[in-house]
Design a protein around this motif. Structure first.
Motif, PDB file in Angstrom:
ATOM      1  N   ALA A  29       0.827  -1.205   0.000  1.00  0.00           N
ATOM      2  CA  ALA A  29       0.000   0.000   0.000  1.00  0.00           C
ATOM      3  C   ALA A  29       0.860   1.252   0.000  1.00  0.00           C
ATOM      4  CB  ALA A  29      -0.926  -0.003   1.210  1.00  0.00           C
ATOM      5  N   VAL A  30       2.107   1.119   0.404  1.00  0.00           N
ATOM      6  CA  VAL A  30       2.991   2.286   0.511  1.00  0.00           C
ATOM      7  C   VAL A  30       3.361   2.818  -0.863  1.00  0.00           C
ATOM      8  CG1 VAL A  30       5.207   3.139   1.348  1.00  0.00           C
ATOM      9  CG2 VAL A  30       3.885   1.519   2.725  1.00  0.00           C
ATOM     10  N   THR A  31       3.713   1.922  -1.786  1.00  0.00           N
ATOM     11  CA  THR A  31       4.188   2.364  -3.104  1.00  0.00           C
ATOM     12  C   THR A  31       3.326   1.908  -4.273  1.00  0.00           C
ATOM     13  OG1 THR A  31       5.635   0.432  -3.337  1.00  0.00           O
ATOM     14  CG2 THR A  31       6.583   2.408  -2.307  1.00  0.00           C
ATOM     15  N   GLY A  32       2.429   0.936  -4.069  1.00  0.00           N
ATOM     16  CA  GLY A  32       1.588   0.436  -5.152  1.00  0.00           C
ATOM     17  C   GLY A  32       1.601  -1.082  -5.208  1.00  0.00           C
ATOM     18  N   PHE A  33       0.457  -1.674  -5.553  1.00  0.00           N
ATOM     19  CA  PHE A  33       0.306  -3.127  -5.602  1.00  0.00           C
ATOM     20  C   PHE A  33       0.600  -3.654  -7.000  1.00  0.00           C
ATOM     21  CE2 PHE A  33      -2.499  -1.738  -2.156  1.00  0.00           C
ATOM     22  CZ  PHE A  33      -2.072  -2.563  -1.125  1.00  0.00           C
ATOM     23  N   HIS A  34       1.317  -4.788  -7.053  1.00  0.00           N
ATOM     24  CA  HIS A  34       1.695  -5.417  -8.315  1.00  0.00           C
ATOM     25  C   HIS A  34       1.058  -6.796  -8.419  1.00  0.00           C
ATOM     26  CE1 HIS A  34       5.035  -2.614  -9.408  1.00  0.00           C
ATOM     27  NE2 HIS A  34       4.979  -2.382  -8.118  1.00  0.00           N
ATOM     28  N   PRO A  35       0.774  -7.244  -9.647  1.00  0.00           N
ATOM     29  CA  PRO A  35       0.293  -8.621  -9.810  1.00  0.00           C
ATOM     30  C   PRO A  35       1.391  -9.604  -9.425  1.00  0.00           C
ATOM     31  CG  PRO A  35       0.871  -7.689 -11.934  1.00  0.00           C
ATOM     32  CD  PRO A  35       0.947  -6.562 -10.936  1.00  0.00           C
ATOM     33  N   ARG A  36       0.975 -10.757  -8.954  1.00  0.00           N
ATOM     34  CA  ARG A  36       1.959 -11.804  -8.698  1.00  0.00           C
ATOM     35  C   ARG A  36       2.650 -12.187 -10.001  1.00  0.00           C
ATOM     36  NH1 ARG A  36       3.664 -12.212  -3.557  1.00  0.00           N
ATOM     37  NH2 ARG A  36       1.892 -11.934  -2.135  1.00  0.00           N
ATOM     38  N   PRO A  37       3.949 -12.552  -9.940  1.00  0.00           N
ATOM     39  CA  PRO A  37       4.693 -12.832 -11.166  1.00  0.00           C
ATOM     40  C   PRO A  37       4.039 -13.853 -12.084  1.00  0.00           C
ATOM     41  CG  PRO A  37       6.194 -12.666  -9.314  1.00  0.00           C
ATOM     42  CD  PRO A  37       4.807 -12.593  -8.747  1.00  0.00           C
ATOM     43  N   THR A  38       3.303 -14.820 -11.534  1.00  0.00           N
ATOM     44  CA  THR A  38       2.680 -15.852 -12.371  1.00  0.00           C
ATOM     45  C   THR A  38       1.402 -15.360 -13.040  1.00  0.00           C
ATOM     46  OG1 THR A  38       1.523 -16.711 -10.420  1.00  0.00           O
ATOM     47  CG2 THR A  38       3.625 -17.735 -11.007  1.00  0.00           C
ATOM     48  N   ASP A  39       0.935 -14.164 -12.667  1.00  0.00           N
ATOM     49  CA  ASP A  39      -0.355 -13.689 -13.152  1.00  0.00           C
ATOM     50  C   ASP A  39      -0.254 -12.672 -14.281  1.00  0.00           C
ATOM     51  OD1 ASP A  39      -1.764 -13.637  -9.796  1.00  0.00           O
ATOM     52  OD2 ASP A  39      -1.601 -15.253 -11.260  1.00  0.00           O
ATOM     53  N   HIS A  40       0.918 -12.443 -14.796  1.00  0.00           N
ATOM     54  CA  HIS A  40       1.034 -11.425 -15.837  1.00  0.00           C
ATOM     55  C   HIS A  40       2.118 -11.804 -16.836  1.00  0.00           C
ATOM     56  CE1 HIS A  40       4.871  -9.373 -14.720  1.00  0.00           C
ATOM     57  NE2 HIS A  40       4.615  -9.947 -13.577  1.00  0.00           N
ATOM     58  N   ASP A  41       2.101 -11.134 -17.963  1.00  0.00           N
ATOM     59  CA  ASP A  41       3.034 -11.434 -19.045  1.00  0.00           C
ATOM     60  C   ASP A  41       4.185 -10.445 -19.124  1.00  0.00           C
ATOM     61  OD1 ASP A  41       0.294 -12.479 -21.146  1.00  0.00           O
ATOM     62  OD2 ASP A  41       1.592 -13.657 -19.846  1.00  0.00           O
ATOM     63  N   GLY A  42       4.381  -9.639 -18.099  1.00  0.00           N
ATOM     64  CA  GLY A  42       5.527  -8.745 -18.071  1.00  0.00           C
ATOM     65  C   GLY A  42       5.452  -7.579 -19.021  1.00  0.00           C
ATOM     66  N   LEU A  43       4.237  -7.062 -19.284  1.00  0.00           N
ATOM     67  CA  LEU A  43       4.092  -5.918 -20.182  1.00  0.00           C
ATOM     68  C   LEU A  43       4.146  -4.621 -19.381  1.00  0.00           C
ATOM     69  CD1 LEU A  43       3.507  -4.868 -23.060  1.00  0.00           C
ATOM     70  CD2 LEU A  43       1.073  -4.961 -22.479  1.00  0.00           C
ATOM     71  N   TRP A  44       4.952  -3.678 -19.893  1.00  0.00           N
ATOM     72  CA  TRP A  44       5.100  -2.373 -19.244  1.00  0.00           C
ATOM     73  C   TRP A  44       4.854  -1.256 -20.245  1.00  0.00           C
ATOM     74  CZ3 TRP A  44       6.641  -1.616 -14.068  1.00  0.00           C
ATOM     75  CH2 TRP A  44       6.995  -2.786 -13.377  1.00  0.00           C
ATOM     76  N   ILE A  45       4.139  -0.231 -19.811  1.00  0.00           N
ATOM     77  CA  ILE A  45       4.027   1.020 -20.554  1.00  0.00           C
ATOM     78  C   ILE A  45       5.138   1.933 -20.049  1.00  0.00           C
ATOM     79  CG2 ILE A  45       2.613   3.051 -21.009  1.00  0.00           C
ATOM     80  CD1 ILE A  45       0.149   1.275 -20.440  1.00  0.00           C
ATOM     81  N   LEU A  46       5.947   2.450 -20.963  1.00  0.00           N
ATOM     82  CA  LEU A  46       7.099   3.266 -20.594  1.00  0.00           C
ATOM     83  C   LEU A  46       6.718   4.741 -20.548  1.00  0.00           C
ATOM     84  CD1 LEU A  46       9.638   1.454 -22.939  1.00  0.00           C
ATOM     85  CD2 LEU A  46       9.359   1.105 -20.468  1.00  0.00           C
ATOM     86  N   ASN A  47       7.065   5.410 -19.469  1.00  0.00           N
ATOM     87  CA  ASN A  47       6.786   6.841 -19.362  1.00  0.00           C
ATOM     88  C   ASN A  47       7.544   7.616 -20.441  1.00  0.00           C
ATOM     89  OD1 ASN A  47       5.288   6.194 -17.144  1.00  0.00           O
ATOM     90  ND2 ASN A  47       6.670   7.100 -15.649  1.00  0.00           N
ATOM     91  N   ALA A  48       6.921   8.654 -20.954  1.00  0.00           N
ATOM     92  CA  ALA A  48       7.519   9.428 -22.043  1.00  0.00           C
ATOM     93  C   ALA A  48       8.731  10.216 -21.578  1.00  0.00           C
ATOM     94  CB  ALA A  48       6.484  10.387 -22.625  1.00  0.00           C
ATOM     95  N   MET A  49       9.726  10.318 -22.468  1.00  0.00           N
ATOM     96  CA  MET A  49      10.834  11.259 -22.273  1.00  0.00           C
ATOM     97  C   MET A  49      10.898  12.150 -23.517  1.00  0.00           C
ATOM     98  SD  MET A  49      14.359   9.057 -22.783  1.00  0.00           S
ATOM     99  CE  MET A  49      13.846   7.400 -22.344  1.00  0.00           C
ATOM    100  N   TYR A  50      11.561  13.267 -23.393  1.00  0.00           N
ATOM    101  CA  TYR A  50      11.565  14.260 -24.477  1.00  0.00           C
ATOM    102  C   TYR A  50      12.981  14.763 -24.734  1.00  0.00           C
ATOM    103  CZ  TYR A  50       6.613  14.142 -23.358  1.00  0.00           C
ATOM    104  OH  TYR A  50       5.329  13.714 -23.119  1.00  0.00           O
ATOM    105  N   GLU A  51      13.214  15.182 -25.977  1.00  0.00           N
ATOM    106  CA  GLU A  51      14.538  15.653 -26.385  1.00  0.00           C
ATOM    107  C   GLU A  51      14.396  16.913 -27.229  1.00  0.00           C
ATOM    108  OE1 GLU A  51      18.494  13.484 -28.016  1.00  0.00           O
ATOM    109  OE2 GLU A  51      16.711  13.194 -29.254  1.00  0.00           O
ATOM    110  N   ARG A  52      15.331  17.833 -27.070  1.00  0.00           N
ATOM    111  CA  ARG A  52      15.341  19.041 -27.898  1.00  0.00           C
ATOM    112  C   ARG A  52      15.538  18.647 -29.361  1.00  0.00           C
ATOM    113  NH1 ARG A  52      15.420  23.724 -25.144  1.00  0.00           N
ATOM    114  NH2 ARG A  52      16.126  23.684 -22.970  1.00  0.00           N
ATOM    115  N   THR A  53      14.895  19.380 -30.246  1.00  0.00           N
ATOM    116  CA  THR A  53      14.971  19.035 -31.669  1.00  0.00           C
ATOM    117  C   THR A  53      16.199  19.612 -32.351  1.00  0.00           C
ATOM    118  OG1 THR A  53      13.568  20.949 -32.163  1.00  0.00           O
ATOM    119  CG2 THR A  53      12.480  18.811 -31.914  1.00  0.00           C
ATOM    120  N   THR A  54      16.891  20.557 -31.717  1.00  0.00           N
ATOM    121  CA  THR A  54      18.105  21.139 -32.299  1.00  0.00           C
ATOM    122  C   THR A  54      19.207  21.180 -31.257  1.00  0.00           C
ATOM    123  OG1 THR A  54      17.408  23.394 -31.710  1.00  0.00           O
ATOM    124  CG2 THR A  54      16.826  22.587 -33.911  1.00  0.00           C
TER     125      THR A  54
END
Length: 270
Positions: A29-54
Motif C-alpha cells: 500500500a505504501v508504493t503500489g500493488f503489483h500482480p503476482r509474477p505468475t499472473d502477468h506477461d511482463g508488459l510495461w508502458i514506458l513513461n515518455a521522455m523528451y529531447e530538444r529538436t536542435t
C-alpha cells in the motif's frame, strides 16, 4: 490531511471491500500493488521522455543546477541521487522529476526509449530490473542527464500516455465500466488506511484534476479482470490482464511498451 477537492464522476469507496484482494498481491500500500509474477506477461508502458529538436547539450542538469545556485537563482524542486561528490554536497541532480509530465512544447520531441537504446547501446531496462532510474547509464553525464533530454518522470504516467491508455481501456471494456483508482500511502500521507476512488472508464481523464499531481498507483475494474500498476519508484506502468487487452496496449501508437521477464515485487528491484 490536505483538502481533497472533488473530481467529477469520482468518489471515495470503502477500502474494506478491496483490502484483502490488494494485500494478496505483491508490492504494498505504501508504493503500489503489483500482480503476482505468475499472473502477468511482463508488459510495461514506458513513461515518455523528451529531447530538444536542435543542438546537443554540453551541460548536465546537475551542472545547470549548480550554476543556477551560484548565480543566486531560486532552483526548482529536483530529484537527485545521493552520492559522495568531490564538492561535499552529496547529491547529484539527475534532471528527473515526479508526478504528471507533458510535452514541453515547441523545440522538443518525444524520444522513444528504443531509439535511445540504439543510440547508447544500453538495454531499455537493465537485466532483472523494471523500468527505473537505473536505465540508460551511458546517456548520462556523471549520473546526470544532459539538459537536451527531459527523462521520464517517476511514479506517474505522463499525460500523453495516460490519455492513450484511457482510450485503449474504453475500447476494450466500454466507457460505462466501473473502475477503482488507488493512490498509494506515500502520496496520501495516510499510512493507516487505503484511499480508493470509484468512477468509470468514460471519466478516467478527470483524474488528471485530482488534488495529487500523480496518476493513480493502481487502476482496476470491479470484476478485477485486469490491473494497472504505477509504482512510486518506477518509470513505467505494469499491465496485467487478458491477452487481448495486452495486445491492444502494445498496438496503440500513443504508447511505448516493452515485455520484461516476470519480476518479484518491483519496489524491491528498483
Amino acid at each position: 490531511m490536505e483538502d481533497r477537492k472533488s473530481v467529477e464522476g469520482w468518489g471515495p469507496v470503502g477500502a474494506r471491500d478491496h483490502a484483502d484482494w490488494l494485500n494478496s498481491l505483491s508490492g504494498s500500500a505504501v508504493t503500489g500493488f503489483h500482480p503476482r509474477p505468475t499472473d502477468h506477461d511482463g508488459l510495461w508502458i514506458l513513461n515518455a521522455m523528451y529531447e530538444r529538436t536542435t543542438g546537443t547539450a554540453r551541460e548536465s542538469h546537475h551542472e545547470r543546477h549548480r550554476r543556477d545556485l551560484a548565480s543566486g537563482a531560486e532552483p526548482p524542486l529536483v530529484i537527485g541521487d545521493w552520492n559522495e561528490l568531490e564538492d561535499g554536497h552529496g547529491m547529484t541532480v539527475t534532471g528527473g522529476s515526479m508526478g504528471w509530465s507533458e510535452h514541453p512544447g515547441t523545440g522538443w520531441r518525444r524520444l522513444p526509449w528504443r531509439e535511445l537504446a540504439e543510440r547508447t547501446g544500453d538495454p531499455i531496462s537493465p537485466p532483472g530490473l523494471p523500468p527505473c532510474y537505473r536505465a540508460f547509464p551511458s546517456a548520462k553525464m556523471d549520473g546526470s542527464w544532459p539538459t537536451s533530454i527531459e527523462p521520464p518522470t517517476e511514479g506517474s504516467l505522463d499525460i500523453e500516455s495516460f490519455r492513450a491508455l484511457a482510450k485503449v481501456l474504453r475500447e476494450h471494456a466500454g466507457s460505462d465500466t466501473v473502475v477503482m483508482a488507488f493512490y498509494c500511502q506515500l502520496y496520501t500521507g495516510d499510512f493507516d488506511d487505503l484511499y480508493i476512488l470509484q468512477g468509470t472508464l468514460g471519466t478516467l481523464e478527470e483524474l488528471e484534476h485530482h488534488w495529487m499531481p500523480y496518476s493513480p498507483s493502481n487502476i482496476w475494474p470491479s470484476d478485477r479482470s485486469w490491473l494497472m500498476t504505477t509504482d512510486t519508484d518506477l518509470w513505467g506502468t505494469q499491465v496485467s490482464g487478458p491477452s487481448e487487452l495486452l495486445a491492444a496496449v502494445e498496438a496503440d501508437t500513443g504508447l511505448e511498451t516493452v515485455r520484461l521477464p516476470p519480476l518479484d515485487t518491483a519496489e524491491d528491484d528498483a
